[in-house]
Design an enzyme around this catalytic site. Structure first.
Site, PDB file in Angstrom:
ATOM      1  CG  ASP A  71      -2.301   0.563   0.924  1.00 24.11           C
ATOM      2  OD1 ASP A  71      -2.362   1.793   0.720  1.00 24.11           O
ATOM      3  OD2 ASP A  71      -3.298  -0.175   0.895  1.00 24.11           O
ATOM      4  CG  HIS A 285      -5.244   3.852   0.728  1.00 25.76           C
ATOM      5  ND1 HIS A 285      -4.831   2.590   0.365  1.00 25.76           N
ATOM      6  CD2 HIS A 285      -6.482   4.002   0.204  1.00 25.76           C
ATOM      7  CE1 HIS A 285      -5.781   1.990  -0.341  1.00 25.76           C
ATOM      8  NE2 HIS A 285      -6.797   2.827  -0.457  1.00 25.76           N
ATOM      9  CB  SER A 456      -9.226   0.851  -0.796  1.00 25.28           C
ATOM     10  OG  SER A 456      -8.592   1.073  -2.016  1.00 25.28           O
TER      11      SER A 456
END
Length: 531
Positions: A71, A285, A456
C-alpha cells in the site's frame, strides 16, 4: 486506488451526489464497528465477526499469521497498530545501516518501501497512462523526425487520445468542484454566520435553485459534521487538492519523480532498491487498511480489527498516482520471501506495461501457498466488460490464472437494493465476493481514526477473514481458505442496484459477483471446522 469516493461524488450531478451522501450517512449512523456485526442480531449487513468470536472461537488456540499490506505506507507508531506490526527479528534495531540478515534490504524492521531512498520518498507519481504517453511522445512526438521503426505507433495514438480525454475530463471535474464550492460559499454568506450549523441552515431561505439544492445536501452532511466549514475542510478541500494533484503530477508528462529512488527503472528484473521507511509521506490509506485487518482487539481504544492474531508487514509500493509494475512485482516477492501467508492489494490501474513481471511474482506467491486479496476498484463499472484492470489473476500468456486469488467488491450496511455500494466495480465473472466498504471506521496516521469508503476498505475485510481462518486452522492451504470464504457467503436473494451504461439498473446479486453474496466470518469458521 487511494480513497477518492466522496471527491468523485461531488463531480457528478448533484442528485447522484445526494444519493451517495445519504448512503454514507446511513452507514455512519450505525456503530463504527458495523462491519463486524451480524445481520440478524444487529440489522446491519456486517460479516458476523463478533458472533464468531463469541460462539465459535472462545477457548481455542490460534497461530500468528503474517499478513502483508502492499500500500501507501503504514504509520508504525499508531497506538492501535504498533503491537501487531511484523518485526524482522533477524535485523537488529540497534545497528542502523547494517544489513544484519543479509537479504539486501538494510534495516527492514517492519517491512520495506520500493518508493524511496536515502534521498527521500516518492509521494506523487504519474498515472500509468501518462508514463506511456511520455514514452510515446519521446519516440513518435515529432512527425518530422519519425523513426524508421514505427512499431507501436497505432497503440501510441490510442493512448494519446485517451490521455487527452482524461485530461479534459479532469479539468471539467475541477471546474465542477469549484462551482460546487462557490455555491456552498454563497450559502454560508447568505446565513450571515462564519460557520453555519444545521439550525442556521434550516432557518436560511435560499436565494435561487442552486442554493436550494445545496441546502438539502448540506443539511444531510451536517448530520455528520458540526458545521458547513467543517464539511468544506473535510470533503471539498480534499477534492480540490485531488484535482490539483492530477494537474501537477498524475497527468503531467513533464513530471517524473523516479530519480529520487535511484534504481534503473527500465530494468524490470532489478530487486534491491528502496528504503526501510515504510511510513512514507502519505500513509493514510495503508494505515486505514491495516486497522481493518488487525487493529488490536478489545484494548478499549480505537477499533477492533477482524483478525486477532496477526503480524502486519508494511510494503510500500503505492504512491499518490498509479503504482509501477516493477514495484508491485518486487513487493509481492518481498512479502512472500519473508513469510507472508496473506497479501492485501487495495490498488489498481487500467494499464500494465510490465504485467509479465507481476505475473511471475504472482506465480511465485501461488507456489508458496499465499492467498492474495485484491480490491475490485471504485469506478462503478462491470469489469467483465472493460478491457482491463490490473493487477489481475489472469496471466498474460493465456496459460491459466492465480488460483489463490479473491477479487472483492464493496457493500453497504443495508440489506436492500442499496447493498452494492454505488461506486463499486462488479462482475459476474471477475468479482468473487462483496464485503463492507461504505463508511468504514479505522485507524489513520497520528493515532487517529476516520471513516473511509471504497473497495480498498472491502478487500482488507476479506484479508482479515482469511488471516483469521489461517490462524485458527493453520493446516488449511490458501486454496482451501479461498474455497471456504467463497462457499460460506451470505447469499443475497433480493435485487440490487448498479449502474450499467450510465443508467441505474436492478439486477440479481449473482450478476455482480460469482458467489452472489457477502462474506461471513461465522459461516466461514463453521465451514473451516469441517475441512
Amino acid at each position: 486506488m487511494v480513497n477518492k469516493i466522496v471527491k468523485q461524488s461531488l463531480t457528478r450531478k448533484w442528485g447522484v451526489a445526494l444519493a451517495f451522501c445519504a448512503l454514507t450517512l446511513a452507514a455512519q449512523a450505525q456503530k463504527p464497528n458495523w462491519l463486524n456485526m451480524d445481520l440478524q442480531k444487529d440489522s446491519v449487513f456486517g460479516i458476523s465477526t463478533e458472533k464468531a468470536y463469541n460462539e465459535l472461537l472462545k477457548g481455542k488456540k490460534s497461530t500468528k499469521v503474517l499478513v502483508a499490506v502492499i500500500d501507501s505506507g503504514i504509520d508504525t507508531a499508531h497506538e492501535d497498530l504498533k503491537q501487531v506490526l511484523w518485526v524482522n527479528m533477524k535485523e537488529k534495531k540497534g545497528k542502523a545501516g547494517k544489513d544484519d540478515d543479509r537479504n539486501k534490504y538494510t534495516d527492514d524492521i517492519n517491512g520495506w518501501s520500493f518508493l524511496g531512498s536515502a534521498k527521500g520518498n516518492v509521494a506523487y507519481d504519474n498515472l500509468e497512462l501518462t508514463r506511456l504517453v511520455r514514452e510515446g511522445r519521446a519516440k513518435f512526438g515529432d512527425a518530422s523526425k519519425m523513426p524508421s521503426d514505427t512499431t507501436g505507433l497505432a497503440k501510441y495514438k490510442e493512448l494519446e487520445e485517451a490521455f487527452e480525454q482524461k485530461h479534459a475530463m479532469a479539468q471539467m471535474q475541477y471546474k465542477s468542484v469549484q462551482s460546487f464550492t462557490a455555491v456552498v460559499d454563497s450559502v454560508i454568506a447568505g446565513t450571515g454566520k462564519p460557520a453555519p450549523t444545521l439550525t442556521d441552515l434550516q432557518a436560511y431561505q435560499p436565494k435561487n435553485q442552486p442554493e436550494a439544492r445545496m441546502k438539502g445536501i448540506l443539511e444531510q452532511q451536517l448530520q455528520r459534521y458540526p458545521d458547513v466549514v467543517a464539511f468544506k475542510e473535510k470533503e471539498l478541500k480534499p477534492a480540490l487538492d485531488h484535482f490539483k494533484e492530477e494537474a501537477e503530477y498524475q497527468l503531467n508528462v513533464d513530471f517524473d519523480p523516479r530519480a529520487i529512488v535511484g534504481d534503473d527503472y527500465k530494468n524490470v528484473n532489478e530487486k534491491y532498491y528502496g528504503t526501510a521507511d515504510v511510513t512514507g509521506p502519505e500513509a493514510d490509506h495503508g494505515t486505514h487498511v491495516a486497522g481493518i485487518i488487525g487493529a488490536v482487539r478489545n484494548n478499549a481504544i480505537g477499533v477492533d480489527g477482524v483478525a486477532d492474531n496477526v503480524a502486519i508487514m508494511a510494503v510500500r509500493a503505492v504512491p499518490n498516482g498509479d503504482e509501477r509494475d516493477k514495484d508491485v512485482a518486487n513487493a509481492i516477492r518481498y512479502a512472500v520471501d519473508n513469510g507472508a501467508k496473506v497479501i492485501n492489494m487495495s490498488f489498481g490501474k487500467p494499464y500494465s506495461p510490465e504485467k509479465k513481471a507481476v505475473d511471475e511474482a504472482v506465480k511465485y506467491a501461488m507456489s508458496k501457498d499465499v492467498l492474495m486479496i485484491h480490491a475490485a476498484g471504485n469506478d462503478g463499472l462491470n469489469i467483465d466488460s472493460v478491457a482491463s484492470f490490473y493487477p489481475s489473476r489472469y496471466y498474460l500468456d493465456g496459460k491459466g490464472e492465480a488460483a489463490a486469488w479473491i477479487e472483492v467488491g464493496a457493500s453497504s450496511p443495508s440489506d436492500d437494493e442499496n447493498l452494492v455500494a454505488s461506486f463499486s466495480n462488479y462482475g459476474k465473472k471477475n468479482v468473487d465476493v462483496f464485503a463492507p466498504g461504505v463508511a468504514i471506521y479505522s485507524s489513520t496516521p497520528g493515532s487517529k481514526y476516520d471513516y473511509h469508503d471504497g473497495t480498498s476498505m472491502a478487500a482488507p475485510v476479506v484479508t482479515g477473514l482469511a488471516a483469521l481462518i489461517r490462524s485458527y486452522y493453520p493446516k488449511l492451504t490458501a486454496i482451501q481458505v479461498k474455497d471456504i470464504i467463497l462457499k460460506s457467503v451470505v447469499k443475497v436473494n433480493h435485487p440490487v442496484m448498479v449502474v450499467a451504461d450510465r443508467m441505474p439498473r436492478s439486477v440479481s446479486m449473482t450478476d455482480v459477483c460469482n458467489t452472489g453474496g457477502v462474506v461471513n466470518a461465522y459461516n466461514a469458521l463453521k465451514l473451516a471446522a469441517t475441512y
